[in-house]
Design an enzyme around this catalytic site. Structure first.
Site, PDB file in Angstrom:
ATOM      1  N   TYR A  98     -17.784 -28.661   7.673  1.00 16.64           N
ATOM      2  CA  TYR A  98     -17.611 -28.913   6.226  1.00 16.64           C
ATOM      3  C   TYR A  98     -17.989 -27.665   5.439  1.00 16.64           C
ATOM      4  O   TYR A  98     -17.217 -27.178   4.610  1.00 16.64           O
ATOM      5  CB  TYR A  98     -18.490 -30.090   5.832  1.00 16.64           C
ATOM      6  CG  TYR A  98     -18.423 -30.498   4.380  1.00 16.64           C
ATOM      7  CD1 TYR A  98     -17.285 -31.104   3.842  1.00 16.64           C
ATOM      8  CD2 TYR A  98     -19.523 -30.317   3.531  1.00 16.64           C
ATOM      9  CE1 TYR A  98     -17.242 -31.510   2.514  1.00 16.64           C
ATOM     10  CE2 TYR A  98     -19.486 -30.718   2.202  1.00 16.64           C
ATOM     11  CZ  TYR A  98     -18.336 -31.318   1.694  1.00 16.64           C
ATOM     12  OH  TYR A  98     -18.300 -31.720   0.375  1.00 16.64           O
ATOM     13  N   ASP A 105      -2.861 -38.289  -1.880  1.00 13.78           N
ATOM     14  CA  ASP A 105      -3.993 -38.740  -1.054  1.00 13.78           C
ATOM     15  C   ASP A 105      -3.451 -39.370   0.225  1.00 13.78           C
ATOM     16  O   ASP A 105      -2.452 -40.079   0.189  1.00 13.78           O
ATOM     17  CB  ASP A 105      -4.823 -39.771  -1.846  1.00 13.78           C
ATOM     18  CG  ASP A 105      -6.250 -39.880  -1.341  1.00 13.78           C
ATOM     19  OD1 ASP A 105      -6.421 -40.195  -0.145  1.00 13.78           O
ATOM     20  OD2 ASP A 105      -7.186 -39.633  -2.122  1.00 13.78           O
ATOM     21  N   LYS A 122     -15.398 -25.200   3.267  1.00 19.37           N
ATOM     22  CA  LYS A 122     -15.514 -24.990   1.820  1.00 19.37           C
ATOM     23  C   LYS A 122     -15.743 -23.515   1.497  1.00 19.37           C
ATOM     24  O   LYS A 122     -15.258 -23.012   0.484  1.00 19.37           O
ATOM     25  CB  LYS A 122     -16.652 -25.845   1.259  1.00 19.37           C
ATOM     26  CG  LYS A 122     -16.378 -27.352   1.310  1.00 19.37           C
ATOM     27  CD  LYS A 122     -15.341 -27.789   0.276  1.00 19.37           C
ATOM     28  CE  LYS A 122     -15.184 -29.303   0.254  1.00 19.37           C
ATOM     29  NZ  LYS A 122     -14.202 -29.764  -0.740  1.00 19.37           N
TER      30      LYS A 122
HETATM   31  P1  NAD Z   1     -14.134 -39.216  -1.099  1.00 21.52           P
HETATM   32  O1  NAD Z   1     -14.189 -39.269   0.390  1.00 21.52           O
HETATM   33  O2  NAD Z   1     -14.380 -40.464  -1.856  1.00 21.52           O
HETATM   34  O3  NAD Z   1     -12.751 -38.625  -1.611  1.00 21.52           O
HETATM   35  C1  NAD Z   1     -12.003 -37.692  -0.904  1.00 21.52           C
HETATM   36  C2  NAD Z   1     -10.530 -38.084  -1.016  1.00 21.52           C
HETATM   37  O4  NAD Z   1      -9.726 -37.106  -0.351  1.00 21.52           O
HETATM   38  C3  NAD Z   1     -10.225 -39.430  -0.358  1.00 21.52           C
HETATM   39  O5  NAD Z   1      -9.448 -40.231  -1.217  1.00 21.52           O
HETATM   40  C4  NAD Z   1      -9.451 -39.041   0.902  1.00 21.52           C
HETATM   41  O6  NAD Z   1      -8.585 -40.069   1.332  1.00 21.52           O
HETATM   42  C5  NAD Z   1      -8.749 -37.776   0.428  1.00 21.52           C
HETATM   43  N1  NAD Z   1      -8.353 -36.881   1.507  1.00 21.52           N
HETATM   44  C6  NAD Z   1      -9.135 -36.386   2.501  1.00 21.52           C
HETATM   45  N2  NAD Z   1      -8.407 -35.585   3.302  1.00 21.52           N
HETATM   46  C7  NAD Z   1      -7.148 -35.549   2.785  1.00 21.52           C
HETATM   47  C8  NAD Z   1      -5.945 -34.889   3.153  1.00 21.52           C
HETATM   48  N3  NAD Z   1      -5.884 -34.094   4.232  1.00 21.52           N
HETATM   49  N4  NAD Z   1      -4.839 -35.073   2.397  1.00 21.52           N
HETATM   50  C9  NAD Z   1      -4.872 -35.879   1.298  1.00 21.52           C
HETATM   51  N5  NAD Z   1      -5.986 -36.537   0.915  1.00 21.52           N
HETATM   52  C10 NAD Z   1      -7.104 -36.372   1.648  1.00 21.52           C
HETATM   53  O7  NAD Z   1     -15.176 -38.076  -1.528  1.00 21.52           O
HETATM   54  P2  NAD Z   1     -15.644 -37.606  -2.971  1.00 21.52           P
HETATM   55  O8  NAD Z   1     -17.112 -37.776  -3.035  1.00 21.52           O
HETATM   56  O9  NAD Z   1     -14.793 -38.184  -4.008  1.00 21.52           O
HETATM   57  O10 NAD Z   1     -15.373 -36.038  -2.851  1.00 21.52           O
HETATM   58  C11 NAD Z   1     -14.269 -35.423  -3.505  1.00 21.52           C
HETATM   59  C12 NAD Z   1     -14.377 -33.909  -3.353  1.00 21.52           C
HETATM   60  O11 NAD Z   1     -15.587 -33.457  -3.943  1.00 21.52           O
HETATM   61  C13 NAD Z   1     -14.390 -33.423  -1.910  1.00 21.52           C
HETATM   62  O12 NAD Z   1     -13.641 -32.230  -1.836  1.00 21.52           O
HETATM   63  C14 NAD Z   1     -15.844 -33.134  -1.652  1.00 21.52           C
HETATM   64  O13 NAD Z   1     -16.011 -32.142  -0.669  1.00 21.52           O
HETATM   65  C15 NAD Z   1     -16.320 -32.686  -3.010  1.00 21.52           C
HETATM   66  N6  NAD Z   1     -17.770 -32.913  -3.171  1.00 21.52           N
HETATM   67  C16 NAD Z   1     -18.263 -34.139  -3.430  1.00 21.52           C
HETATM   68  C17 NAD Z   1     -19.625 -34.313  -3.556  1.00 21.52           C
HETATM   69  C18 NAD Z   1     -20.248 -35.644  -3.868  1.00 21.52           C
HETATM   70  O14 NAD Z   1     -21.477 -35.722  -3.979  1.00 21.52           O
HETATM   71  N7  NAD Z   1     -19.504 -36.694  -4.091  1.00 21.52           N
HETATM   72  C19 NAD Z   1     -20.505 -33.219  -3.409  1.00 21.52           C
HETATM   73  C20 NAD Z   1     -19.954 -31.978  -3.127  1.00 21.52           C
HETATM   74  C21 NAD Z   1     -18.586 -31.824  -3.032  1.00 21.52           C
END
Ligand code: NAD
Ligand code: UDP
Length: 313
Positions: free
Chosen positions: A146, A32, A150
């Protein structure tokens, strides 16, 4: 027991997923760069056998020494506020980051798991959304950074599957909420709960008639493991089909928190989807998965977390 790389493992979903993997005896290597994640989400794991954290941007070359059984790629800004502030990083982690993580999985002979999103359906014209729906995305609008990242990530993942024979899994995640969301991450559940707990107005964007389907985090990450462990490549929707307007959500949040905050209306973001609800027939039939936590109960648990965070300052 498996050794699992979790990118984005210090984020909201990644940290809950990590807890579940460690509980069942797997080892976890978190990668991360903390752009939207926080060490606070994983500090309870520091020093625990089987847990390692690496500070690294997966849009650059990724390498992990030793055997790896699965690479779970969750790294990406996820809140619209975050990805609109980091459009290029978002495109890079969805494209270059996914490619790098696929390369790691291929080199290790590991299974690859992609965290995709209901946003691949854009502003859907089919409702609810089955996995067979191709979606209705504006590639040149602000959310395109975004959504298209994806969609590219899904295409790249399936190319590795078809061309290299890599075992892959793709989950399409629908709005998930729970403890460890950032208070200021800008998503609707965190905004409303924090506003209600502080006695501030709840900011409903547009008329508030747009709908979302909210899944509690414990249900969501349980679905990830069902998909990872199972035999189906996907994409598979994992979400709670209960559908609510933003006005209904605001009323429920006020009720759960006992708040008398007023509701104010603000501008609707560009390309904000008007409706969203997963068809979870595949998850039910192929994975035996379905959500168990109702929205109200999930909001109660999340409100308790936010109240504690606000108390701690
Ligand atoms: P979040 O922002 O809490 O977590 C994302 C994590 O990825 C963070 O810890 C961030 O620091 C890390 N990160 C981002 N870019 C990075 C990089 N280039 N290298 C290393 N680390 C990196 O978001 P979340 O809600 O936990 O989402 C996690 C995943 O689930 C994402 O891929 C998101 O697109 C997907 N998602 C989440 C939701 C939701 O409702 N929470 C819905 C659809 C998809
Ligand atoms: N929204 C809102 N008030 C807020 C934040 C968001 O009314 O303070 C709306 C937003 O316009 C969208 C829905 O809530 O219609 C869900 O937004 P979120 O950012 O949580 O996720 P999205 O599903 O849009 O990715």
């Amino acid at each position: 027991m498996a050794r699992v790389v979790v990118t984005g493992g210090a984020g909201f979903l990644g940290s809950h997923l990590t807890d579940l993997l460690l509980e069942r005896g797997d080892e976890v290597v978190c990668i991360d760069n903390l752009v939207t994640g926080s060490t606070a989400n994983v500090e309870h794991l520091f020093g625990r056998p089987g847990y390692t954290m690496v500070h690294h941007d997966v849009s650059n070359y990724v390498w992990v020494p030793g055997p790896v059984d699965a690479v779970m790629h969750l790294a990406s800004p996820a809140s619209p506020v975050d990805y609109l502030q980091m459009p290029i990083q978002t495109l890079k982690v969805g494209s270059l980051g996914t490619h790098n993580c696929l390369g790691l999985a291929k080199a290790k002979g590991a299974r690859f798991f992609l965290a995709s999103t209901s946003e691949v359906y854009g502003d859907p014209q089919v409702h609810p959304q089955p996995e067979t729906y191709w979606g209705h995305v504006n590639p040149v609008g602000p959310r395109g950074v975004y959504d298209e990242a994806k969609r590219f990530a899904e295409a790249m993942t399936l190319a590795y599957h078809r061309h290299h024979g890599l075992q892959v899994r793709i989950v399409r995640i629908f709005n998930t909420f729970g403890p460890r969301m950032r208070l200021q991450d800008g998503r609707v559940v965190s905004n409303f709960l924090v506003q209600a707990l502080k006695g501030e107005p709840l900011t409903v964007y547009g008329e508030g008639t747009q709908t979302r389907s909210f899944c509690y985090v414990a249900d969501e990450v349980r679905g990830f493991l069902a998909l990872l462990d199972g035999e189906h490549t996907g994409p598979i929707n994992i979400g709670n089909p209960g559908e609510f307007t933003m006005l209904e959500l605001a009323d429920l949040v006020k009720d759960v928190t006992g708040s008398d905050s007023e509701i104010v209306h603000e501008a609707l973001p560009v390309d904000d989807p008007t409706q969203r609800k997963p068809d979870i027939t595949l998850a039910r039939t192929l994975l035996g998965w379905e959500p168990t936590v109702a929205l109200r109960e999930g909001l109660e648990r999340t409100a308790a977390y936010f109240a504690e965070q606000l108390r701690l300052g």
